[in-house]
Design an enzyme around this catalytic site. Structure first.
Site, mmCIF file in Angstrom:
data_model
loop_
_atom_site.group_PDB
_atom_site.id
_atom_site.type_symbol
_atom_site.label_atom_id
_atom_site.label_comp_id
_atom_site.label_asym_id
_atom_site.label_seq_id
_atom_site.Cartn_x
_atom_site.Cartn_y
_atom_site.Cartn_z
ATOM 1 N N LYS A 106 -11.487 -2.159 -14.838
ATOM 2 C CA LYS A 106 -11.583 -1.262 -13.682
ATOM 3 C C LYS A 106 -11.747 0.163 -14.190
ATOM 4 C CE LYS A 106 -8.685 0.782 -10.043
ATOM 5 N NZ LYS A 106 -7.332 0.804 -9.441
ATOM 6 N N ASP B 12 -9.456 8.382 -8.038
ATOM 7 C CA ASP B 12 -9.135 7.607 -6.845
ATOM 8 C C ASP B 12 -8.368 8.463 -5.847
ATOM 9 O OD1 ASP B 12 -8.649 5.692 -4.967
ATOM 10 O OD2 ASP B 12 -7.115 4.633 -6.127
ATOM 11 N N LYS C 155 -4.500 9.011 -0.274
ATOM 12 C CA LYS C 155 -3.210 9.110 -0.940
ATOM 13 C C LYS C 155 -2.562 10.461 -0.651
ATOM 14 C CE LYS C 155 -4.682 6.443 -5.036
ATOM 15 N NZ LYS C 155 -3.706 5.355 -5.045
ATOM 16 N N ASP D 263 -7.047 6.294 -13.311
ATOM 17 C CA ASP D 263 -7.287 5.002 -12.666
ATOM 18 C C ASP D 263 -8.406 4.212 -13.340
ATOM 19 O OD1 ASP D 263 -6.289 3.273 -10.747
ATOM 20 O OD2 ASP D 263 -7.760 3.843 -9.235
ATOM 21 N N ASP E 168 -7.855 2.201 -0.187
ATOM 22 C CA ASP E 168 -7.123 2.488 -1.414
ATOM 23 C C ASP E 168 -6.841 1.219 -2.217
ATOM 24 O OD1 ASP E 168 -5.953 4.148 -3.270
ATOM 25 O OD2 ASP E 168 -3.979 4.117 -2.308
ATOM 26 N N ARG F 175 -9.805 -3.840 -6.754
ATOM 27 C CA ARG F 175 -10.149 -5.270 -6.693
ATOM 28 C C ARG F 175 -11.572 -5.471 -6.179
ATOM 29 N NH1 ARG F 175 -5.150 -6.228 -2.811
ATOM 30 N NH2 ARG F 175 -4.476 -4.525 -4.163
#
EC number: 3.4.11.23
Length: 427
Positions: free
Chosen positions: A195, A200, A207, A218, A277, A281
């Site tokens: 990833k 992010d 966030k 991230d 968020d 995945r």
């Protein structure tokens, strides 16, 4: 730079005047670390952190007892993101010095890359840095392809394109092939998937500042598997391995993806986005589809995927998930050999069904009824691994980065996990 402070090792306790808990003492010749045989590497690392805290920026590791692991423990604690430090290393045999030099080159690359600000390190820069590192250690045994922007959409990489389209910096997929055999038809032994979210914000599921301020890190999973492949190559990896890095920013804009959007993947899975968020995945799914298509013996993905893993383990362990008990055991054995912290968390068949959607086959996040967030995230990923019950490991990289210093680590990236994955690849 000032004259070096000598650092020596002793198995004798410190003079009583330093106190019964003293792990180091200072004398006219320098600083002595007092090893007690219980956790010598940890003691050395903690002492190095204290020595750096004293403002000592030039040291010489001197005397008997130093080996590559002890030198490395010192450097892990001594290194910090600000300022310069110089270490004069002790005499080591050729093999140990080469091992230490490789750790310094590759794991420091991982730490420095994760610590880089997002303005400096976008998706394209991350992919190129990975290519440069692997090429440096592998030479002409490496080929690669970079796919970016609208080409991702045209080629069906809908998770990566969807997440990354909200940024002015195009999303990027790096597909790198390390093939030491010279045979273009050689089977692929392993695929590594990382990833690479270079910043992010959370997207429209934005966030809070306290959770966003470290999100340059991230992409820690991508840096970790890149470093692992490079390190395995320096240890003599002689099998074909492919690396897939899924790189993007997750930002808010008029073109950003939204809650309720549905993503259709190349394997036919439809995913409803109910939390922007939970983007990691979504991009990893594309990489796992590509990895599965190679029919490898082993697939390892690594991602700073969930806050739930950090809630369970803090920043002290990486979380490990697998349906393959034997393979999970091998990874934990590699971790023990490399003195790196991994802890296995639950992943069961029922976690795969805890992502219900009213409009698609899967939701990208579990509902309040299914609060095991790290396990349901792993369950989500399993839908994109063709043979998920065998040969697949998912690492939720909770030990990748520390927002604040602790007694063993400065603030920032740790580099933990690189040696363990490399160990498994070369076992």
């Amino acid at each position: 730079m000032t004259e070096a402070m000598k650092i020596t090792l002793s198995t004798q306790p410190a003079d009583a005047r330093w106190g019964e808990k003293a792990t180091y003492s200072i004398n006219n010749d320098g600083i002595t670390l007092h090893l007690n045989g219980a956790d010598d590497l940890g003691l050395i690392q903690r002492a190095a952190r204290k020595i750096d805290g004293l403002g000592i920026k030039h040291v010489q590791l001197s005397g008997e007892g130093w080996d590559a692991d002890r030198c490395w423990a010192f450097w892990q604690g001594y290194k910090a993101p600000k300022g310069t430090r110089k270490v004069e290393w002790p005499d080591l045999d050729d093999a140990q010095r080469q091992e230490l030099d490789n750790r310094l080159m590759i794991i420091d690359w991982v730490r420095d890359t994760i610590n880089a600000p997002a303005e400096e390190l976008g998706p394209s820069q991350l992919a190129q840095r990975a290519v440069d590192l692997i090429s440096n250690v592998a030479g002409d045994r490496v080929t690669y392809r970079i796919t970016k922007g609208e080409d991702l959409r045209d080629q069906g990489y809908m998770g990566l394109h969807t997440v990354g389209r909200g940024s002015e910096r195009s999303p990027v997929l790096l597909a790198l092939d390390y093939n030491p055999t010279g045979d273009k038809e050689a089977p692929v032994y392993a695929c590594l998937v990382g990833k690479g979210i270079t910043f992010d914000s959370g997207g429209y599921s934005i966030k809070q500042t306290a959770f966003m301020d470290s999100m340059k890190s991230d992409m820690g999973g991508a840096a970790t598997v890149t470093g692992a492949l490079a390190f395995a190559i320096t240890r003599g990896l002689n099998k074909r391995v492919k690396l897939f890095l899924c790189c993007a920013d997750n930002l808010i804009s008029g073109n950003a993806f939204k809650l309720g959007d549905i993503i259709t993947y190349r394997n036919g899975k439809k995913v409803e986005v109910m939390n922007t968020d939970a983007e990691g995945r979504l991009v990893l799914a594309d990489g796992l589809i590509d990895a599965s298509a190679q029919k490898p013996e082993l697939i390892i993905d690594a991602a700073t995927l969930t806050g739930a893993a950090k809630t369970a383990l803090g920043n002290d362990y990486h979380a490990l998930f697998s349906f393959d008990d034997a393979l999970a055991g091998r990874l934990l054995e590699s971790a023990a050999q490399e003195n790196e912290p991994f802890w296995r968390l639950p992943l069961a068949e029922f976690h795969r069904s805890q992502l219900p959607s009213n409009f698609a086959e899967l939701n990208n996040t579990g509902s309040a009824a299914y609060p095991a967030g790290a396990s349901t995230a792993a369950g989500f990923l399993s839908h994109f691994v063709e043979n998920y019950k065998q040969g697949w490991l998912h690492i939720d990289c909770s030990a990748t980065y520390r927002k604040a210093p602790v007694e063993q680590w400065s603030a920032g990236a740790t580099g933990l996990g690189v040696r363990t994955i490399a160990n498994l690849l070369t076992a």
